[in-house]
Write a protein that holds these residues in place. Sequence first.
Motif, PDB file in Angstrom:
ATOM      1  N   THR A  49       6.962  -0.443 -13.241  1.00 15.46           N
ATOM      2  CA  THR A  49       7.229  -0.231 -11.814  1.00 15.46           C
ATOM      3  C   THR A  49       6.275  -1.066 -10.977  1.00 15.46           C
ATOM      4  N   VAL A  50       6.830  -1.810 -10.042  1.00 17.59           N
ATOM      5  CA  VAL A  50       6.042  -2.595  -9.099  1.00 17.59           C
ATOM      6  C   VAL A  50       6.361  -2.085  -7.700  1.00 17.59           C
ATOM      7  N   THR A  51       5.365  -1.650  -6.970  1.00 17.61           N
ATOM      8  CA  THR A  51       5.622  -1.227  -5.593  1.00 17.61           C
ATOM      9  C   THR A  51       5.119  -2.291  -4.631  1.00 17.61           C
ATOM     10  N   CYS A  52       5.678  -2.268  -3.429  1.00 16.00           N
ATOM     11  CA  CYS A  52       5.412  -3.347  -2.493  1.00 16.00           C
ATOM     12  C   CYS A  52       5.653  -2.853  -1.075  1.00 16.00           C
ATOM     13  N   ASN A  53       5.003  -3.501  -0.119  1.00 17.30           N
ATOM     14  CA  ASN A  53       5.143  -3.109   1.279  1.00 17.30           C
ATOM     15  C   ASN A  53       6.260  -3.855   2.017  1.00 17.30           C
ATOM     16  N   LEU A  54       7.143  -4.534   1.292  1.00 15.53           N
ATOM     17  CA  LEU A  54       8.249  -5.256   1.943  1.00 15.53           C
ATOM     18  C   LEU A  54       9.517  -4.400   1.939  1.00 15.53           C
ATOM     19  N   PRO A  55      10.378  -4.555   2.954  1.00 15.24           N
ATOM     20  CA  PRO A  55      11.700  -3.916   2.856  1.00 15.24           C
ATOM     21  C   PRO A  55      12.526  -4.631   1.797  1.00 15.24           C
ATOM     22  N   GLY A  64       5.716   6.302   7.501  1.00 17.86           N
ATOM     23  CA  GLY A  64       6.581   5.684   8.511  1.00 17.86           C
ATOM     24  C   GLY A  64       6.960   4.239   8.236  1.00 17.86           C
ATOM     25  N   GLU A  65       6.469   3.662   7.115  1.00 22.17           N
ATOM     26  CA  GLU A  65       6.768   2.260   6.802  1.00 22.17           C
ATOM     27  C   GLU A  65       7.752   2.161   5.643  1.00 22.17           C
TER      28      GLU A  65
END
Lengths: 254, 254
Positions: free
Chosen positions: A176-182, A211-212
Amino acid sequence: MEKNYTAALLVIGNEILSGRTQDTNTQWIGKKLSDRGIRLIEVRVVPDIEDEIILAVNALRAKVDYVFTTGGIGPTHDDITSESIAKAFGVPAVLDEKARAALLSHYKKEEDLTPARLKMATVPEGAVLVANPVSGAPGYRIGNVYVMAGVPMIMQAMLDNILPELKEGAPILSNTVTCNLPESTIASRLEEIQDEYPQIEIGSYPHFRAGELGLSVVLRSPENLPLHEATQKVIHALEALGGIAHAVSIQSKI
Amino acid sequence: MEKNYTAALLVIGNEILSGRTQDTNTQWIGKKLSDRGIRLIEVRVVPDIEDEIILAVNALRAKVDYVFTTGGIGPTHDDITSESIAKAFGVPAVLDEKARAALLSHYKKEEDLTPARLKMATVPEGAVLVANPVSGAPGYRIGNVYVMAGVPMIMQAMLDNILPELKEGAPILSNTVTCNLPESTIASRLEEIQDEYPQIEIGSYPHFRAGELGLSVVLRSPENLPLHEATQKVIHALEALGGIAHAVSIQSKI
């Protein structure tokens, strides 16, 4: 490449459908099966209605290697799983002597084996019992169908007794890779990576945190090396797009 | 007596089956529908595989008044719900101008409407949009099938927009009585009460709390008076057996 086996889960119970009870058995069972190289490929939730149970169990047992059911094997009038499963297999439901002995060892006294409790020892003819160390009343297997209790603690104990007898595929590794991009920003690049690694299941899951919008990219495969390679490509792609990628719960290894 | 309508839910997504994600949409939807006199009578969870989605949606829409789907309407390669639903209905998936406008109003700039994002404005021909106040990309209705996002916050906002247009049955009232007795002690008396009130759905749900077996008896019916009567009988039966009965979340009134 090792075979991966398939499974389906039939959740039996009005309380899940009405929203009274939050099902957590699906997630538990899905994870435990993945670890053994068995893919849960369908779940159905049906009410405590005989015809619905029969239809669902017959549809599912023809489709997968293993069917699991949860719920409806207690002592009350709304517990109709065993009778329904017996009808699905075209056999009578019979009092099982070993199940009766398991109840007696739990309740201690003969006179405590009331008709309601003996119902929990009444199983489809030919069923092989699954021990219930928590509350005595056993689960069982008939054909490729494993019948378990709905109470999570009891279901989990029964599943622990069932898992060792299942055929085991290659465990499905998951990165799993998480990221702050939509996720829309990575969509086209992600599709390229998926096309390059068709044997890897790549999922993109958006989430809101503080909220992001952000996303988790999940890569799943029984094969270690290509999984690791594809994961690195996802991380690089996210960083190239200006995102901050966090590699979390990485099971593959080089 | 008012009609009660029926619904089914199709949860679309590998992440639920693998155990990565705990589904909570079923419980939310089940409760919201109960409040409007609509019974959720089946849930299926299927993977992101076109044929599986088509089979399930066609089976369910023939069976109930309303089908709801969650998941698979985002911008990435694994979001295949809209294409699959279009095929299930035998219509093409087309770019919807109103959906495009909703996306433009969310993303602001024309150049931000990338092919991946425009995929979220591509819906089965003839679909009627459901507004998404959270992230722009709409849900929709086609026939008796409502297609919603999988992210709970977005699904809930879409459902709020859908509920007012559903036909409303008599709300299903629910009474819950909890007790410190194991359910086998009350089983035979409970069956008598069930036989006396066949129109009431009576469920008995065992639980462990602080290491002790107890139970909740749940009675559900759109009819207030018999529900109240039956609930009183359950309470008296539990007390007569030496139990301590707590009447909790009682919706029926005399």
